[in-house]
Design a protein around this motif. Sequence first.
Motif, mmCIF file in Angstrom:
data_model
loop_
_atom_site.group_PDB
_atom_site.id
_atom_site.type_symbol
_atom_site.label_atom_id
_atom_site.label_comp_id
_atom_site.label_asym_id
_atom_site.label_seq_id
_atom_site.Cartn_x
_atom_site.Cartn_y
_atom_site.Cartn_z
ATOM 1 N N ARG A 1 7.480 7.845 10.381
ATOM 2 C CA ARG A 1 6.677 6.675 10.741
ATOM 3 C C ARG A 1 5.932 6.188 9.508
ATOM 4 O O ARG A 1 5.150 6.934 8.909
ATOM 5 C CB ARG A 1 5.695 7.034 11.850
ATOM 6 C CG ARG A 1 6.388 7.013 13.203
ATOM 7 C CD ARG A 1 5.404 6.799 14.302
ATOM 8 N NE ARG A 1 5.102 8.041 14.966
ATOM 9 C CZ ARG A 1 3.985 8.227 15.658
ATOM 10 N NH1 ARG A 1 3.076 7.285 15.721
ATOM 11 N NH2 ARG A 1 3.771 9.366 16.254
ATOM 12 N N VAL A 2 6.186 4.948 9.168
ATOM 13 C CA VAL A 2 5.587 4.394 7.948
ATOM 14 C C VAL A 2 4.068 4.333 8.072
ATOM 15 O O VAL A 2 3.352 4.327 7.073
ATOM 16 C CB VAL A 2 6.180 3.001 7.652
ATOM 17 C CG1 VAL A 2 5.564 2.401 6.397
ATOM 18 C CG2 VAL A 2 7.677 3.114 7.482
ATOM 19 N N LEU A 3 3.592 4.337 9.290
ATOM 20 C CA LEU A 3 2.144 4.289 9.496
ATOM 21 C C LEU A 3 1.423 5.373 8.692
ATOM 22 O O LEU A 3 0.295 5.179 8.260
ATOM 23 C CB LEU A 3 1.830 4.445 10.986
ATOM 24 C CG LEU A 3 0.361 4.192 11.339
ATOM 25 C CD1 LEU A 3 0.011 2.727 11.120
ATOM 26 C CD2 LEU A 3 0.062 4.616 12.758
ATOM 27 N N HIS A 4 2.126 6.494 8.496
ATOM 28 C CA HIS A 4 1.494 7.582 7.759
ATOM 29 C C HIS A 4 1.243 7.230 6.293
ATOM 30 O O HIS A 4 0.514 7.936 5.603
ATOM 31 C CB HIS A 4 2.345 8.855 7.869
ATOM 32 C CG HIS A 4 2.393 9.372 9.277
ATOM 33 N ND1 HIS A 4 3.562 9.757 9.887
ATOM 34 C CD2 HIS A 4 1.433 9.517 10.210
ATOM 35 C CE1 HIS A 4 3.296 10.132 11.127
ATOM 36 N NE2 HIS A 4 2.011 9.996 11.352
ATOM 37 N N ALA A 5 1.874 6.187 5.830
ATOM 38 C CA ALA A 5 1.630 5.749 4.440
ATOM 39 C C ALA A 5 0.613 4.610 4.391
ATOM 40 O O ALA A 5 0.341 4.061 3.328
ATOM 41 C CB ALA A 5 2.941 5.306 3.806
ATOM 42 N N LEU B 1 4.821 -3.055 7.747
ATOM 43 C CA LEU B 1 5.039 -2.027 6.731
ATOM 44 C C LEU B 1 6.374 -1.371 7.018
ATOM 45 O O LEU B 1 6.581 -0.823 8.110
ATOM 46 C CB LEU B 1 3.920 -0.983 6.764
ATOM 47 C CG LEU B 1 2.485 -1.516 6.695
ATOM 48 C CD1 LEU B 1 1.496 -0.351 6.632
ATOM 49 C CD2 LEU B 1 2.307 -2.401 5.467
ATOM 50 N N ALA B 2 7.273 -1.473 6.052
ATOM 51 C CA ALA B 2 8.632 -0.978 6.281
ATOM 52 C C ALA B 2 8.997 0.047 5.219
ATOM 53 O O ALA B 2 8.470 0.009 4.105
ATOM 54 C CB ALA B 2 9.614 -2.146 6.238
ATOM 55 N N PRO B 3 9.924 0.961 5.556
ATOM 56 C CA PRO B 3 10.412 1.879 4.531
ATOM 57 C C PRO B 3 11.244 1.119 3.507
ATOM 58 O O PRO B 3 11.623 -0.031 3.734
ATOM 59 C CB PRO B 3 11.301 2.859 5.296
ATOM 60 C CG PRO B 3 11.170 2.512 6.733
ATOM 61 C CD PRO B 3 10.612 1.143 6.829
ATOM 62 N N PRO C 1 6.337 -3.091 -3.892
ATOM 63 C CA PRO C 1 4.884 -3.258 -3.919
ATOM 64 C C PRO C 1 4.414 -4.233 -4.988
ATOM 65 O O PRO C 1 3.392 -4.876 -4.833
ATOM 66 C CB PRO C 1 4.358 -1.849 -4.234
ATOM 67 C CG PRO C 1 5.470 -0.923 -4.007
ATOM 68 C CD PRO C 1 6.734 -1.678 -4.002
ATOM 69 N N ALA C 2 5.192 -4.330 -6.066
ATOM 70 C CA ALA C 2 4.737 -5.165 -7.184
ATOM 71 C C ALA C 2 4.723 -6.649 -6.853
ATOM 72 O O ALA C 2 4.071 -7.421 -7.531
ATOM 73 C CB ALA C 2 5.610 -4.925 -8.399
ATOM 74 N N GLY D 1 0.791 -1.224 0.000
ATOM 75 C CA GLY D 1 0.000 0.000 0.000
ATOM 76 C C GLY D 1 0.821 1.270 0.000
ATOM 77 O O GLY D 1 0.272 2.364 0.055
ATOM 78 N N GLY D 2 2.133 1.126 -0.095
ATOM 79 C CA GLY D 2 2.969 2.311 0.025
ATOM 80 C C GLY D 2 3.354 2.943 -1.295
ATOM 81 O O GLY D 2 3.463 4.153 -1.409
#
Lengths: 440, 363
Positions: free
Chosen positions: B101-105, B126-128, B281-282, B84-85
């Motif tokens: 914070r990755v949560l924001h994405a 969810l990681a950068p 993501p792919a 989802g990023g």
Amino acid sequence: MIVCLGLIALSSLAQESTALFVRADRILVQPGEETTGAVLIENGIIVAVGPGVAAPEGAREISGAVVCAGYLDAWSSLGVEPASVRDGKTSPATSVLDGLDLFSNDHLRLDSLESGVTALRIQSGVEAEVGGLSAVVRNDPGQDGPGAVLMEDACVAATIGVTRNGKTVDVFDRVDEVDDIADLVEAGLAYRESWLDYEEKLAEWEKEIAEKEEELEKDFKKAKKKRDEDIEEAEEKGKEHKEKKYKEDKKPKRPRTDTDKETMARVGSGEIPLVVEVHRYPEIRELLDRTESFDRLRLILAGATEAKPFADELAMRRIPVIVWPTPMGVTRPDEFRMHDLELAATLDDAGVQVLFGSGGHGAARDLPALAALAVGHGLDRTAAFEALTLGPARSFDVAQRIGSVERGKDADLLVLDGDPLDVATRARFVILRGEVVVER
Amino acid sequence: MITTLLVSSLALSGAAVAPQPSFAVRAAAVHLADGTTLEDGVLWVENGTIRAVGRGVEPPAGTPFIEHDGALSAGIVAAHTHMGGGDGLQDSTRAFLPEARVLHAFEPKHSDFERALAAGITTAVLAPRETNVAGGRIAVVKTSGGTVLERDGHLHLSLHTTALWGWREPTSWPGALAHLERRLEEREGPFAEIASGERSVIIEAWDRHEVSRALEFATSHGLRGALRGGHRAGELARRVRSSGLSMIVGPFAPGEDREHLRSVVALAEAGVPLAFGLDAPASDPEALRLSAALCVREGLEPQTAWRALTSTAAQVAGVADRVGSLERGLDADFVLWSGPPLELTSRVEAVYIGGELVFGGAR
């Protein structure tokens, strides 16, 4: 063709193999048919299968849980020299066998052999529209055994990729490429027509010449007298004498020999299949439309990422599809973007013959795992097994040699410790033409 | 085949759709986190959590029962993803973003999560991206319902070559490490927290030399957490083990270099805790289970592979008190499969998160 000659020359070095007796709990004779007992192999050929088969004296005896035919990767470039694989200037008559490299990627070939891939349909020229003639070869580790080539002209392979030489090919160009391929088939058929026409006219001409000669022979004196009179008359009138024209002067013109057109003629007339790698909806639509009038063409699609909407049409026209059942985005992301793991199941449900191919030269090893993944996405187990064995053998005209465990076929077999589609299953033995080439 | 789902109580249609305060599932095989299997096991769910699991579990009379003739397992935990990023997880101008914070994405309705559910994945880290030396703090979320298990998780660092860009600092290994050392002297903030052991790290390190460098960096500062990558860490397996760090591996593609798979087997044999992660993501969520299968084909113990998809992955992500196992008190996140979950031939038939049917079931 040097490679082929080399193989034939080496064949004399082959050792004569003794009988091999393989006992198994399950013998997967062919998709949907199972038995138990043993398989007896003599001189590389399966001579008996079933419960009542006994081991002859002196035969080597091995056993395992399951015996089945080796897998045929319907879409590979394994063992082809890398520059030939990517060649952008191949043409229909280019033979992949000329690009074989006996020393390239042998570890990958051994890996795939250990995982059960005993034969491959190999192609070159993937950067060209038409890559040329594909071959079905045995996955012989050294490619040095006799009969390593099962079918030297298994099909003509063409590629309509979404990218070429690293550049995106837009949809208009892709549709144009489909037209180019269809035009090539048409030109091939026209070429054959011109030859047939020529041969017919030539025969007619030869017949007429013969008749005329016969006539001249009969009335030679009369004809000579007539000619002498004509010369005399011309001299009197001060004119030049004109010789009478004979049919011989109008010999039909021989068409130029063109091996590419000849190859496409074989494709157009259904002697050999045409495999087209094609992924997106517009070019699949165009390909199906443009080939509809070729009633003898044996079309096979490869990749076919967006082929789901065409399932019924493909079934009706009996067009097999080589599916690479890989999770999307893993490799060649452009071509396989939006690739759906349920493609194989959807096609099979509609009645399309599904074949499995690894789409590239490194991935043949994981073909059994990918077949299992397709089953996890709805494909019938028997259909998945067929897509690995008898399906591609039939499509590429080698089913009389390989693809099932039946009397008279070449003994290219696997002895597994479990079901072919189970994740932990390993090949204990891999047998090529009756010889154990992997043992562990 | 959801025809195999037979609800035996009166609350037939309701059982499959609306969340029930209390219900139970009896499955032909219940796959537990330790790799063992219970035949005809029962999972009893109450208010979204697991009340009991076992062979002789008997919920009170009247509790709706779902009969499943296949397998039941805990939901899969993807230990490292960019779901989802999209490109929003990569800061191309700054190499150090420890506060991020990755949560924001996190976008709970993103299609990546639907696909993850279809693959039996119920929790995702969810990681950068690996392109930032300090990319920020991970989040751990459920793949349906927008539940966040960890808002402010491990600090994500990268000692992968892609973190060194030609036109932004740092551009060299010594530069990156010097900068990290300096930051570790800070008195407060995420770097101080990782130095004190209060916060874990995930360090991207793929090639052998990257793993070696990351190990040296982590052990000299007493960092805890996991390495991400380890494609060629097989030779370093014992060093990884003695560092106490876990390893997040994968995804592995068809035709993957066998050395990468052998490295996983070597790490497992050395006793390094393993978890499977996804890529950009792919990459298809199914690549996670395929990765485990390819490692099993290479010789990884199936039990270890299964734990790396569930309980160990939850431990590595720091959420083992909520998910990753079928144990009393944990969230009722589970999957009904047509067969053993590690077999690629098995289909996901239904997915429950917090006791709620979120995928499959009645169709």
